[in-house]
Design a protein around this motif. Structure first.
Motif, PDB file in Angstrom:
ATOM      1  N   GLY A  23       0.862  -1.182   0.000  1.00  0.00           N
ATOM      2  CA  GLY A  23       0.000   0.000   0.000  1.00  0.00           C
ATOM      3  C   GLY A  23       0.898   1.231   0.000  1.00  0.00           C
ATOM      4  N   ALA A  24       0.323   2.377   0.306  1.00  0.00           N
ATOM      5  CA  ALA A  24       1.105   3.617   0.304  1.00  0.00           C
ATOM      6  C   ALA A  24       2.330   3.496   1.216  1.00  0.00           C
ATOM      7  CB  ALA A  24       0.217   4.770   0.753  1.00  0.00           C
ATOM      8  N   ALA A  25       2.149   2.895   2.384  1.00  0.00           N
ATOM      9  CA  ALA A  25       3.261   2.784   3.344  1.00  0.00           C
ATOM     10  C   ALA A  25       4.358   1.869   2.805  1.00  0.00           C
ATOM     11  CB  ALA A  25       2.740   2.261   4.686  1.00  0.00           C
ATOM     12  N   GLY A  26       3.979   0.702   2.308  1.00  0.00           N
ATOM     13  CA  GLY A  26       4.974  -0.259   1.826  1.00  0.00           C
ATOM     14  C   GLY A  26       5.713   0.253   0.599  1.00  0.00           C
ATOM     15  N   LEU A  27       5.012   0.955  -0.287  1.00  0.00           N
ATOM     16  CA  LEU A  27       5.655   1.437  -1.520  1.00  0.00           C
ATOM     17  C   LEU A  27       6.708   2.493  -1.209  1.00  0.00           C
ATOM     18  CD1 LEU A  27       2.525   1.682  -3.862  1.00  0.00           C
ATOM     19  CD2 LEU A  27       4.350  -0.036  -3.941  1.00  0.00           C
ATOM     20  N   VAL A  28       6.352   3.454  -0.354  1.00  0.00           N
ATOM     21  CA  VAL A  28       7.341   4.504  -0.062  1.00  0.00           C
ATOM     22  C   VAL A  28       8.467   3.940   0.802  1.00  0.00           C
ATOM     23  CG1 VAL A  28       6.235   5.565   1.971  1.00  0.00           C
ATOM     24  CG2 VAL A  28       7.608   6.971   0.420  1.00  0.00           C
ATOM     25  N   ASP A  47      -3.479  -8.598  -5.873  1.00  0.00           N
ATOM     26  CA  ASP A  47      -2.953  -8.818  -7.224  1.00  0.00           C
ATOM     27  C   ASP A  47      -2.473  -7.528  -7.890  1.00  0.00           C
ATOM     28  OD1 ASP A  47      -5.335  -7.608  -7.776  1.00  0.00           O
ATOM     29  OD2 ASP A  47      -6.195  -9.277  -8.892  1.00  0.00           O
ATOM     30  N   GLN A  48      -2.490  -6.417  -7.149  1.00  0.00           N
ATOM     31  CA  GLN A  48      -1.881  -5.183  -7.646  1.00  0.00           C
ATOM     32  C   GLN A  48      -1.473  -4.318  -6.461  1.00  0.00           C
ATOM     33  OE1 GLN A  48      -4.768  -2.630  -9.753  1.00  0.00           O
ATOM     34  NE2 GLN A  48      -6.335  -4.108  -9.200  1.00  0.00           N
ATOM     35  N   VAL A  49      -0.644  -3.317  -6.716  1.00  0.00           N
ATOM     36  CA  VAL A  49      -0.201  -2.465  -5.614  1.00  0.00           C
ATOM     37  C   VAL A  49      -1.229  -1.340  -5.395  1.00  0.00           C
ATOM     38  CG1 VAL A  49       2.210  -2.987  -6.177  1.00  0.00           C
ATOM     39  CG2 VAL A  49       1.214  -0.824  -6.963  1.00  0.00           C
ATOM     40  N   GLY A  50      -1.192  -0.745  -4.205  1.00  0.00           N
ATOM     41  CA  GLY A  50      -2.120   0.356  -3.913  1.00  0.00           C
ATOM     42  C   GLY A  50      -2.871   0.166  -2.599  1.00  0.00           C
ATOM     43  N   GLY A  51      -2.831  -1.069  -2.054  1.00  0.00           N
ATOM     44  CA  GLY A  51      -3.429  -1.319  -0.741  1.00  0.00           C
ATOM     45  C   GLY A  51      -4.912  -1.046  -0.718  1.00  0.00           C
ATOM     46  N   VAL A 116      -6.480   7.903  -6.379  1.00  0.00           N
ATOM     47  CA  VAL A 116      -5.398   7.666  -5.405  1.00  0.00           C
ATOM     48  C   VAL A 116      -4.658   6.379  -5.777  1.00  0.00           C
ATOM     49  CG1 VAL A 116      -4.771   7.479  -2.975  1.00  0.00           C
ATOM     50  CG2 VAL A 116      -6.800   8.786  -3.617  1.00  0.00           C
ATOM     51  N   MET A 117      -5.437   5.350  -6.149  1.00  0.00           N
ATOM     52  CA  MET A 117      -4.789   4.094  -6.554  1.00  0.00           C
ATOM     53  C   MET A 117      -3.866   4.338  -7.750  1.00  0.00           C
ATOM     54  SD  MET A 117      -6.429   0.654  -8.117  1.00  0.00           S
ATOM     55  CE  MET A 117      -6.622   1.397  -9.730  1.00  0.00           C
ATOM     56  N   MET A 118      -4.355   5.146  -8.709  1.00  0.00           N
ATOM     57  CA  MET A 118      -3.544   5.382  -9.911  1.00  0.00           C
ATOM     58  C   MET A 118      -2.289   6.188  -9.580  1.00  0.00           C
ATOM     59  SD  MET A 118      -6.451   5.766 -12.791  1.00  0.00           S
ATOM     60  CE  MET A 118      -5.509   5.271 -14.210  1.00  0.00           C
TER      61      MET A 118
END
Ligand code: FAD
Length: 404
Positions: A23-28, A47-51, A116-118
């Protein structure tokens, strides 16, 4: 030469780090760890990023979320959800969340959830984080192996299980998935239906129903406004409003605000603490979520007690396991994305030896001081991680480590 606070003198090293959640936390976090020179694997069960910003119309098999064997769904996002913060405050520092000149995107200041997901998926692509993420891979066990002083992670990808060893683990699994449900006297005999806001998606199923929502949070507010167009009556039972606002709400024909529920009865009635009652078809619990780390084995070094995750130094590091275990995103009532970024910069710098943490004892003392001050101010344990009006102070605390 004088050192800035927490500045380390040991050689800079690269670690092998597992990040749980994209999600936002894991990506950054993944970006900051890699920038610092660490090797990173991000485990993501979706199956996709974005949490949570990855909307799904699916709901759980037990809609109130009490059955531990239920099929689970990660996201709590409903179809009509727009951000409750302006987009300018939701971007990462060097990748602002600006409106795109693209008819497929949502340019509004408070955009819908898809935007936000995009944004997060663009961010992951821009910084090459995608290539670090293992999708559809759930972490099922995280355990510290004392002899090796390493973390062993068991993950599951479809039917394949894998064990791997890491120097450090950063937990970014989100905390808006495991419903917290309030106890309502008489509920076991009540004839209506119950669900948690986690499983609310759109108003259609509530056509002509009398709905009672419990809670006074952003989701109770949003969902009630979503429902007024289709439901027969919408009643909100709230604990923390001034009593002069109780009663029928201005500008609506079918929306009422009540004090908390006193009890419910077999005939479908819901009685409020001021003596009023309604006959309702459904109760929606908009009562928040529990921190939940079903995969984490720490021999009691980190526990969840009345929704307090602890002990955690500055809401991030468990003193006994720091810096090898850390958490990004635990605080709530905060400007989330900038906080995730600052927390993860700190973790990345500590893992490389660029920044030092205080001793275990000093960190424990700091945690105890926080608990004492919360107790002195009458703050319940479950509010430990609510930063709210204290968030500027906390963000400054995280911020100082950026320059170390
Ligand atoms: P999540 O986005 O929940 O990501 C966690 C990830 O971890 C998920 O992808 C999940 O699949 C993965 N995961 C979990 N367990 C495992 C496992 N065992 N193995 C592998 N992967 C796992 N914040 C704002 O800034 N603005 C808003 O407008 C806003 N609105 C919100 C509305 C709602 C209804 C809710 C519930 C929250 C809202 N928030 C908002 C707060 C929101 O929590 C944050 O914005 C943020 O997106 C949370 O990011 P996260 O990475 O911590 O968690």
């Amino acid at each position: 030469m004088p050192q800035s606070p927490g500045h380390a003198t040991q050689p800079i090293v690269s670690r092998h780090v597992a990040v749980i959640g994209a999600g936002a936390a894991g990506l950054v976090t993944a970006r900051e760890l890699r920038r610092e020179g660490h090797s990173v694997v991000v485990f993501e069960r979706g199956d996709q990023v974005g949490g949570l910003w990855v909307y799904t119309p699916n709901v759980e098999s037990d809609q109130i979320g009490l059955d531990p064997t239920r099929t689970t769904v990660h996201s709590s996002v409903y179809h009509s959800l727009r951000t409750n913060l302006p987009r300018d405050s939701m971007g990462f520092s060097d990748y602002p969340f600006v409106a795109k000149d693209d008819p497929d995107r949502d340019p509004r200041l408070f955009p819908g959830h898809r935007e936000v997901m995009m944004y997060l998926q663009d961010f992951a692509r821009e910084f090459g984080i995608d290539e670090l993420v293992r999708l559809e891979t759930e972490v099922v066990r995280v355990r510290f192996v004392e002899e090796e002083e390493k973390w062993k992670i068991k993950s599951k990808q479809r039917h394949k299980e894998m064990d791997e060893i890491f120097d450090a683990v950063v937990v970014c699994n989100g905390h808006y998935t495991q419903p917290l449900v309030s106890h309502v006297p008489g509920i076991n005999k009540w004839s209506g239906k119950q669900m948690h806001s986690h499983n609310y998606r759109d108003p259609k199923p509530f056509q002509d129903q009398v709905v009672v929502l419990i809670g006074n949070s952003a989701s109770a507010f949003d969902i009630s406004r979503d429902l007024v167009g289709v439901a027969k009556e919408v009643h909100i039972a709230a604990r923390t409003v001034k009593c002069e606002t109780f009663g029928k709400q201005p500008a609506y024909d079918n929306l009422w605000l009540h004090p908390m529920i006193k009890n419910v009865c077999e005939d479908g009635s819901v009685h409020f603490q001021d003596g009023s009652f309604v006959i309702a078809n459904i109760i929606i619990h908009c009562t928040g979520y529990k921190y939940h780390f079903p995969f984490l084995e720490t021999n009691g070094f980190v526990i969840v007690d009345d929704n307090r995750v602890g002990p955690l130094y500055k809401h991030i590091f468990p003193p006994a396991l720091a810096p090898w275990l850390s958490f990004v995103g635990i605080p709530f009532q905060v400007i989330t994305f900038p906080m995730f970024e600052l927390q993860s910069k700190w973790i990345a710098g500590v893992l490389s030896n660029r920044i030092t943490l205080p001793s275990q004892e000093e960190m424990m003392e700091d945690v105890k001081a926080l608990y004492s001050s919360l107790e002195a101010s009458g703050t319940p344990k479950r509010e430990t991680h609510a930063l709210d009006d204290k968030q500027v102070w906390w963000l400054m605390t995280y911020f100082q480590y950026k320059f170390c």
